[in-house]
Design a protein around this motif. Structure first.
Motif, PDB file in Angstrom:
ATOM      1  N   UNK A  35       4.110  51.746  20.380  1.00  0.00           N
ATOM      2  CA  UNK A  35       4.561  50.601  21.168  1.00  0.00           C
ATOM      3  C   UNK A  35       5.198  49.540  20.282  1.00  0.00           C
ATOM      4  N   UNK A  39       7.736  61.825  17.775  1.00  0.00           N
ATOM      5  CA  UNK A  39       7.732  62.920  18.756  1.00  0.00           C
ATOM      6  C   UNK A  39       6.315  63.242  19.194  1.00  0.00           C
ATOM      7  N   UNK A  83       5.013  60.321  21.292  1.00  0.00           N
ATOM      8  CA  UNK A  83       5.600  60.275  22.640  1.00  0.00           C
ATOM      9  C   UNK A  83       4.949  61.324  23.526  1.00  0.00           C
ATOM     10  N   UNK A  84       4.665  62.449  22.901  1.00  0.00           N
ATOM     11  CA  UNK A  84       3.995  63.510  23.636  1.00  0.00           C
ATOM     12  C   UNK A  84       2.608  63.102  24.082  1.00  0.00           C
ATOM     13  N   UNK A 107       1.604  60.180  24.669  1.00  0.00           N
ATOM     14  CA  UNK A 107       1.737  59.206  25.738  1.00  0.00           C
ATOM     15  C   UNK A 107       1.974  59.903  27.081  1.00  0.00           C
ATOM     16  N   UNK A 108       2.774  60.969  27.042  1.00  0.00           N
ATOM     17  CA  UNK A 108       3.057  61.682  28.287  1.00  0.00           C
ATOM     18  C   UNK A 108       1.832  62.425  28.784  1.00  0.00           C
ATOM     19  N   UNK A 109       1.105  63.037  27.868  1.00  0.00           N
ATOM     20  CA  UNK A 109      -0.029  63.871  28.264  1.00  0.00           C
ATOM     21  C   UNK A 109      -1.205  63.045  28.740  1.00  0.00           C
ATOM     22  N   UNK A 110      -1.161  61.760  28.394  1.00  0.00           N
ATOM     23  CA  UNK A 110      -2.298  60.890  28.699  1.00  0.00           C
ATOM     24  C   UNK A 110      -2.546  60.768  30.208  1.00  0.00           C
ATOM     25  N   UNK A 111      -1.496  60.810  31.003  1.00  0.00           N
ATOM     26  CA  UNK A 111      -1.679  60.563  32.435  1.00  0.00           C
ATOM     27  C   UNK A 111      -2.375  61.737  33.113  1.00  0.00           C
TER      28      UNK A 111
END
Lengths: 155, 519
Positions: free
Chosen positions: A102, A145, A148-149, A151-155
């Motif tokens: 962030x 990379x 970012x991954x 962050x995406x997988x967190x949801x």
């Protein structure tokens, strides 16, 4: 309660409580859960060592718009301030990573980030500290990379 | 009963406020805290449920409406609650000025049904811009994404300045979406300020759909004419303008069951009950309505019922005008259908790339472009939570009549290989939920190479960035072998999933590699 009705009290207390609840709950919270990182990304990543950029700006301007010194300095500063992620297996990797990403995205505009590096090598000769800039850029890209991954997988 | 009414009213307000905050947070939260607990709130919204063929959700709402009336409108509908908030502003004080009293108005039945018909027609014809402009959830969603979210982000950043937390990256809203949502909300808010729930009872397709059922609801607001003293307090607080004090009938097709009227009655004459009040004075019943002004006063409750059967000449004139408008619309519908197909052919040829034309790229999880465009109501939830900020509302990419749908902007960012967030959030079924391994295989487009502008081929710069960034290894740099030109990228169409990583990193200007979406 002079000069103020019960209704007004209710309104004030209610709005203050609601405001503080919302403020505290909606801050980007650090993920407590552990998430698996896909192996293709994990393999490309290795912890970034000391870079030692002196911000002389000799490498600039980059023909592809990357802000080289900012990228390099950011990593060293992250290490100093303690939010540079280490090994993926580290317990605090996800937490530090979230902080790192962030801050990185806020500090450096998209077009000047490391992933825009095409490794053309134009900057190589100009660095007085002989930093291997393209290599460093690909290291930073590998880190972002992975993050970012996460962050995406967190949801 | 006054005490009961108070409890019901407070309960309604509490539920509405919680739902409103959760729904706002669902869009405006920069993390995934609120979405992880509240994403179901988007999926129970009526139009998204209908679009995703969530028949069970739809039927449950119809049953709830049949029993309790339009509770949906006063609790989980975010735009409904927004209107209530607007309407509350000038009516905050205990003694509301007479200027701000609501007054009964006859139902706009023709207008409502026409609007519903238009929306259904536009869903059938695929003019989804119209659907998304009128659906209350989508209107609110766009407002939350385009206006509330950036403001909230700025607040968080100001806060972060103080305590040193990392700054959030402000969601960059599109100017088009911003202007549109501000204008829509200003219009709806202004109407609500003066006339309460007029939008819900004249334009809103969801409100009209529910009104068909709530007309026959079991529990309803009922006025006991034995106790009523004609003080009109209930009428003055009825934001749906549906309490007719002349015939003592509450039009349940418009009543949003807000319970505002119950605590206001000083004689307990107005109640929320399942049995209709029987008049104890026989004189009040079964008298043929007189023509003209006094019609309602002595008319029977059943005959005056919703008020749309009274036939003064003025009303008939109004009806005729509406009927004409209705007829014109029906006549114009084939024309609209033609326009849709015309824009379709225009948008197919919209963006040039070398000798090729590029199609706009949809988000992942779509089954076909057509299905995606028909189902999406442009609420913007996917755009709000795309961690890569690669999604933005379309303007004319899919055609003007399908504006505001999410479109991939690979010049700004790329679709993260392992991310499935938008597909799991979509409440309308326009994006089908994907697992990570399904996402790896789901193809949203194909990259095309324009060798003439590639700096590697044309200028001999050592590049190959596209090949290095490709997550599926679909790009190989091939030597030109003619001694003049450098290597150039070749895309394996079988492997390419259209994630846009190559287009994003391509240093050439214009881009030498670009993704074209599904046909």
């Amino acid at each position: 309660m002079d000069g103020i009705t019960r209704r007004q009290w209710l309104f004030r207390v209610g709005s203050a409580a609601l405001g503080s609840v919302v403020l505290s709950s909606c801050r980007p919270a650090l993920s407590e859960r552990r998430v698996d990182i896909p192996s293709n990304l994990a393999d490309a990543y290795s912890p970034i060592g000391e870079i030692g950029c002196i911000a002389c700006d000799n490498c600039m301007p980059c023909p592809y718009g990357i802000d080289i010194p900012s990228n390099l300095l950011f990593v060293d500063e992250a290490r100093r301030k303690g939010y540079l992620p280490g090994e993926i297996s580290d317990r605090d990797f996800a937490e530090k990573g979230k902080d790192f990403l962030s801050r990185y995205e806020a500090a450096i505009p998209d077009k000047a980030q490391s992933q825009k590096c095409i490794a053309c090598g134009e900057c190589l000769g100009s660095c007085p500290e002989s930093i291997k800039i393209p290599e460093r850029m690909s290291q930073i890209t590998a880190l972002t990379d992975v993050l970012r991954d996460l962050r995406c997988l967190e949801s | 009963m006054t005490g009961m009414g108070k409890i019901l009213r407070v309960a309604r307000i509490v539920v509405a406020v919680i739902a409103f905050f959760l729904l706002t947070g669902l869009f405006a939260d920069y993390g995934m805290t609120v979405p992880s607990v509240a994403s179901w709130l988007a999926k129970v919204q009526l139009l998204p449920a209908a679009m995703s063929f969530a028949i069970a959700t739809f039927i449950i709402w119809l049953i709830i409406t049949l029993i309790f009336g339009r509770i949906y409108c006063s609790t989980v509908c975010p735009l409904g609650v927004f209107q209530d908030i607007c309407a509350r502003i000038p009516r905050m004080r205990r003694r509301v000025k007479p200027k701000w009293h609501y007054h009964y108005s006859p139902p706009l039945t023709r207008l409502r049904r026409t609007m519903l018909f238009i929306v259904v027609l536009s869903i059938v014809l695929g003019i989804s811009a119209l659907t998304s402009l009128l659906d209350p959830y989508s209107i609110f969603g766009r407002f939350a994404v385009n206006i509330i979210k950036p403001i909230w982000g700025a607040t968080l950043n100001a806060w972060a300045q103080i305590d040193g937390a990392p700054q959030v990256k402000l969601a960059v809203a599109s100017a088009f979406g911003m202007i549109l949502s501000v204008v829509t909300m200003l219009i709806i808010g202004a109407i609500a300020l003066r006339h309460g729930r007029t939008f819900c009872n004249s334009v809103c397709p969801v409100g009209t759909t529910l009104s068909f059922i709530s007309r026959h609801s079991i529990f309803r607001i009922d006025i006991n004419t034995d106790k009523c003293v004609q003080c009109r307090k209930c009428e003055h607080v009825c934001k749906a303008s549906c309490i007719d004090m002349v015939s003592h009938v509450v039009d349940t097709s418009r009543c949003v069951v807000c319970f505002d009227c119950l605590p206001n009655c000083s004689n307990d004459a107005i109640t929320y009950t399942y049995n209709r009040h029987q008049l104890s004075i026989p004189l009040m019943q079964k008298v043929k309505p007189l023509a003209g002004s006094a019609a309602g006063m002595s008319g029977s409750r059943l005959e005056v019922n919703t008020g749309d059967k009274s036939d003064t000449s003025a009303r008939r004139l109004l009806d005729r005008r509406k009927f004409l408008a209705f007829g014109t619309l029906v006549a114009a519908s084939p024309l609209m259908a033609k326009t849709v197909s015309a824009t379709e052919s225009v948008d197919r040829a919209s963006r040039g790339f070398g000798s090729r034309k590029l199609l706009p790229v949809t988000p992942p999880g779509v089954q076909s472009r057509r299905e995606f465009l028909d189902r999406c109501t442009a609420c913007g939830l996917c755009i709000a939570h795309c961690p890569q900020k690669v999604l933005r509302p379309s303007i004319e990419e899919y055609g003007v009549l399908r504006a505001l749908h999410p479109v991939m902007d690979f010049d700004a960012s790329w679709c993260e290989y392992n991310c499935t967030r938008c597909t799991n959030l979509c409440p309308t079924g326009a994006l089908h939920p994907l697992t990570v391994s399904e996402k790896h295989r789901s193809c949203i487009g194909t990259a095309h190479v324009d060798r003439a502008v590639c700096i590697s081929w044309a200028d001999g710069v050592k590049c190959g960035a596209c090949a290095r960034r490709c997550p599926v290894g679909a790009i190989t740099m091939v030597e030109s072998g003619d001694g003049v030109h450098g290597p150039y990228p070749v895309v394996d169409k079988e492997k390419c999933i259209g994630c846009g990583s190559c287009q994003y990193v391509c240093p050439s200007s214009p881009k030498a590699i670009a993704v074209s979406g599904l046909a």
